[in-house]
Write a protein that holds these residues in place. Sequence first.
Motif, PDB file in Angstrom:
ATOM      1  N   THR A  27     -23.765  30.358 -15.019  1.00 46.78           N
ATOM      2  CA  THR A  27     -23.727  28.799 -14.676  1.00 46.78           C
ATOM      3  C   THR A  27     -22.047  28.621 -14.818  1.00 46.78           C
ATOM      4  N   ASN A 177     -29.275  23.872 -12.730  1.00 51.05           N
ATOM      5  CA  ASN A 177     -28.254  24.739 -12.691  1.00 51.05           C
ATOM      6  C   ASN A 177     -27.251  24.291 -11.676  1.00 51.05           C
ATOM      7  N   ASN A 184     -33.195  24.813 -14.724  1.00 52.56           N
ATOM      8  CA  ASN A 184     -33.023  25.681 -15.971  1.00 52.56           C
ATOM      9  C   ASN A 184     -34.121  25.168 -16.984  1.00 52.56           C
ATOM     10  N   SER A 200     -38.628  26.910 -19.407  1.00 50.73           N
ATOM     11  CA  SER A 200     -37.086  26.911 -19.471  1.00 50.73           C
ATOM     12  C   SER A 200     -36.954  28.325 -18.606  1.00 50.73           C
TER      13      SER A 200
END
Length: 258
Positions: A27, A177, A184, A200
């Motif tokens: 990320t 994200n 996410n 998730s």
Amino acid sequence: MKRNLKIVIVILLVVTSCKTNKKVINTSNATKISTKKIINNHYSNSFNQKTINARLTVRYRDKNTATSIGIKLRLEKDKTIWMSATKLGIPIAKIKITPKKVIYYEKIKRTYFNGDFSLLSKWLGTELDYKKIQNILLGQAVLNLKKEKYNSKINRNLYQLTPRKKNELFGILFFINPTNFKLNKQEIYNSKKRQLLSVSYPNYKEINGEQFPKNINIVATDNKNLTTIKIEYRWVEFNKKLTFPFSVPRGYREIKLK
């Protein structure tokens, strides 16, 4: 039978992690952009393959059960989701989902189900259909983000989306994200039934140019029960010609919902 059915149903909603040697997509820092751009980027990065063929291990736990199940997954986008479950190498159940129906059988109690999505919707406390289930599997939002208006903000280096119009029964959160604009996390809370579904996606990997979930975790809770599932893929491949064999064995008893 109910326990086995519940396990396989929950597996349906989380069965897309991917084990591969390619580099994990990390990320990057989220920068402030418009909500419209966040949503457009999310759909620009939608899953763009025709089929998925995979094998994986699912670890399931609730207050009464802790088990590990092997799964063969075949998915043809927008048409069919098919899974065959094994325990210690022995076949125990099979499921086929199409946009119109859910068909399931399990070998332990020799029962089967052939119906609509009401069984899934009832257990999770939110209305489901084929598209929503498929989107969960592919790291896409369960709702069409272009149909409603959303507010956005940066929360822990993710883009958080919440509906502008509040719903009295359901609370909805999406966390996107900033690197690949895939999800996410997505959460749906039913305040009336005190049920929470949280799915998730901690990591994504690039496979043949596709951003694909490496891990998917699900937590389903109500005021009495907690169910968790962890998925690990043994391998995955795209765009192979697939078949979806399904036939309920003779002598099995049909399950009818009341």
